[in-house]
Design a protein around this motif. Structure first.
Motif, PDB file in Angstrom:
ATOM      1  N   VAL A  97       0.589   3.183  10.574  1.00  0.00           N
ATOM      2  CA  VAL A  97       0.102   1.909  11.100  1.00  0.00           C
ATOM      3  C   VAL A  97       0.651   0.759  10.264  1.00  0.00           C
ATOM      4  O   VAL A  97       0.979   0.933   9.096  1.00  0.00           O
ATOM      5  CB  VAL A  97      -1.448   1.854  11.131  1.00  0.00           C
ATOM      6  CG1 VAL A  97      -2.008   3.004  11.964  1.00  0.00           C
ATOM      7  CG2 VAL A  97      -2.035   1.867   9.744  1.00  0.00           C
ATOM      8  N   GLU A  98       0.761  -0.401  10.889  1.00  0.00           N
ATOM      9  CA  GLU A  98       1.220  -1.614  10.207  1.00  0.00           C
ATOM     10  C   GLU A  98       0.107  -2.653  10.298  1.00  0.00           C
ATOM     11  O   GLU A  98      -0.348  -2.978  11.395  1.00  0.00           O
ATOM     12  CB  GLU A  98       2.494  -2.129  10.866  1.00  0.00           C
ATOM     13  CG  GLU A  98       3.110  -3.302  10.153  1.00  0.00           C
ATOM     14  CD  GLU A  98       4.485  -3.623  10.707  1.00  0.00           C
ATOM     15  OE1 GLU A  98       5.403  -2.788  10.545  1.00  0.00           O
ATOM     16  OE2 GLU A  98       4.626  -4.686  11.323  1.00  0.00           O
ATOM     17  N   TYR A 108       0.870  -1.159   0.000  1.00  0.00           N
ATOM     18  CA  TYR A 108       0.000   0.000   0.000  1.00  0.00           C
ATOM     19  C   TYR A 108       0.914   1.217   0.000  1.00  0.00           C
ATOM     20  O   TYR A 108       1.854   1.271   0.796  1.00  0.00           O
ATOM     21  CB  TYR A 108      -0.913   0.038   1.227  1.00  0.00           C
ATOM     22  CG  TYR A 108      -1.733   1.302   1.219  1.00  0.00           C
ATOM     23  CD1 TYR A 108      -2.879   1.377   0.447  1.00  0.00           C
ATOM     24  CD2 TYR A 108      -1.325   2.431   1.915  1.00  0.00           C
ATOM     25  CE1 TYR A 108      -3.616   2.552   0.380  1.00  0.00           C
ATOM     26  CE2 TYR A 108      -2.054   3.602   1.855  1.00  0.00           C
ATOM     27  CZ  TYR A 108      -3.187   3.654   1.092  1.00  0.00           C
ATOM     28  OH  TYR A 108      -3.908   4.823   1.019  1.00  0.00           O
ATOM     29  N   PRO A 109       0.689   2.170  -0.864  1.00  0.00           N
ATOM     30  CA  PRO A 109      -0.340   2.183  -1.898  1.00  0.00           C
ATOM     31  C   PRO A 109      -0.026   1.176  -2.998  1.00  0.00           C
ATOM     32  O   PRO A 109       1.115   0.725  -3.126  1.00  0.00           O
ATOM     33  CB  PRO A 109      -0.310   3.624  -2.427  1.00  0.00           C
ATOM     34  CG  PRO A 109       1.061   4.114  -2.110  1.00  0.00           C
ATOM     35  CD  PRO A 109       1.493   3.403  -0.866  1.00  0.00           C
ATOM     36  N   HIS A 129      -8.451  -6.060   7.768  1.00  0.00           N
ATOM     37  CA  HIS A 129      -7.294  -6.352   8.616  1.00  0.00           C
ATOM     38  C   HIS A 129      -7.134  -5.292   9.691  1.00  0.00           C
ATOM     39  O   HIS A 129      -7.296  -4.112   9.430  1.00  0.00           O
ATOM     40  CB  HIS A 129      -6.011  -6.391   7.760  1.00  0.00           C
ATOM     41  CG  HIS A 129      -6.070  -7.414   6.690  1.00  0.00           C
ATOM     42  ND1 HIS A 129      -5.713  -8.724   6.893  1.00  0.00           N
ATOM     43  CD2 HIS A 129      -6.470  -7.331   5.395  1.00  0.00           C
ATOM     44  CE1 HIS A 129      -5.879  -9.397   5.770  1.00  0.00           C
ATOM     45  NE2 HIS A 129      -6.343  -8.572   4.851  1.00  0.00           N
ATOM     46  N   GLU A 130      -6.806  -5.746  10.896  1.00  0.00           N
ATOM     47  CA  GLU A 130      -6.469  -4.806  11.955  1.00  0.00           C
ATOM     48  C   GLU A 130      -5.050  -4.318  11.729  1.00  0.00           C
ATOM     49  O   GLU A 130      -4.262  -4.943  11.023  1.00  0.00           O
ATOM     50  CB  GLU A 130      -6.551  -5.472  13.323  1.00  0.00           C
ATOM     51  CG  GLU A 130      -7.937  -5.523  13.884  1.00  0.00           C
ATOM     52  CD  GLU A 130      -7.957  -5.991  15.326  1.00  0.00           C
ATOM     53  OE1 GLU A 130      -6.878  -6.209  15.939  1.00  0.00           O
ATOM     54  OE2 GLU A 130      -9.059  -6.151  15.846  1.00  0.00           O
ATOM     55  N   PRO A 181       7.034  -8.113   3.133  1.00  0.00           N
ATOM     56  CA  PRO A 181       7.373  -6.928   3.923  1.00  0.00           C
ATOM     57  C   PRO A 181       6.140  -6.372   4.621  1.00  0.00           C
ATOM     58  O   PRO A 181       5.010  -6.609   4.190  1.00  0.00           O
ATOM     59  CB  PRO A 181       7.914  -5.950   2.871  1.00  0.00           C
ATOM     60  CG  PRO A 181       7.362  -6.422   1.568  1.00  0.00           C
ATOM     61  CD  PRO A 181       7.165  -7.896   1.695  1.00  0.00           C
ATOM     62  N   PRO A 182       6.344  -5.611   5.695  1.00  0.00           N
ATOM     63  CA  PRO A 182       5.196  -5.031   6.409  1.00  0.00           C
ATOM     64  C   PRO A 182       4.355  -4.160   5.480  1.00  0.00           C
ATOM     65  O   PRO A 182       4.879  -3.485   4.595  1.00  0.00           O
ATOM     66  CB  PRO A 182       5.843  -4.167   7.494  1.00  0.00           C
ATOM     67  CG  PRO A 182       7.240  -4.662   7.617  1.00  0.00           C
ATOM     68  CD  PRO A 182       7.616  -5.227   6.291  1.00  0.00           C
ATOM     69  N   VAL A 183       3.044  -4.176   5.692  1.00  0.00           N
ATOM     70  CA  VAL A 183       2.124  -3.341   4.936  1.00  0.00           C
ATOM     71  C   VAL A 183       1.773  -2.174   5.854  1.00  0.00           C
ATOM     72  O   VAL A 183       1.095  -2.356   6.862  1.00  0.00           O
ATOM     73  CB  VAL A 183       0.863  -4.115   4.499  1.00  0.00           C
ATOM     74  CG1 VAL A 183      -0.089  -3.207   3.740  1.00  0.00           C
ATOM     75  CG2 VAL A 183       1.256  -5.326   3.671  1.00  0.00           C
TER      76      VAL A 183
END
Length: 158
Positions: A87-88, A40-41, A61-62, A98-100
């Protein structure tokens, strides 16, 4: 990473849930790639060069607050003060990409008599919520019809 419990965006731009029903609710769209990563984006090509294969609605998703800040000198039409959070998103079991992460405003607390935002802290669980206007369309130098003014803010999950 298609989550079978998540709403998916179809080609027409509406949401189709897992039962095939559609809604006009906006999606918080991230891109999914052939290697299983999500960004994201959204981008046409993934971070490792993989082709884009679909979308993921991040509303399903939280997320957790990585960091936050409050800006007291905001651009024209943006609320002041303006609390922002990075936020992740928790993408679920088996996701090893990888983290979003996303940057966005913190939602207004409806119980605050002064119209302030929710209080957030590093590590707090949050969810994305749609806002019709992230800033006042008539303020600033852009023509109001030149762009979309809606988007997503983050509010704490109780």
């Amino acid at each position: 990473m298609n989550d079978t419990n998540a709403d998916e965006t179809n080609e027409g731009g509406t949401n189709a849930d897992t039962n095939g029903e559609t809604s006009d609710e906006p999606t918080f769209e991230a891109a999914e790639y052939a290697d299983g990563t999500v960004t994201y984006p959204p981008h046409p090509v993934g971070p490792n060069g993989a082709e884009r294969t679909g979308t993921v609605d991040l509303r399903a998703h939280e997320a957790r607050v990585v960091t936050w800040t409050t800006s007291t000198a905001t651009p024209p039409g943006v609320r002041e003060p303006n609390t922002l959070a990075i936020v992740e998103f928790e993408m679920g079991e088996g996701y090893d990409g990888p983290p979003v992460r996303a940057l966005g405003q913190v939602a207004v607390d409806p119980d605050d008599p002064d119209g302030g935002t929710f209080d957030v802290a590093i590590g707090d669980r949050v969810e994305p919520v749609h806002a019709d206007e992230l800033r006042e369309p008539g303020a600033g130098i852009r023509e109001p019809a030149s762009q979309s003014w809606d988007g997503f803010r983050f509010r704490p999950v109780e």
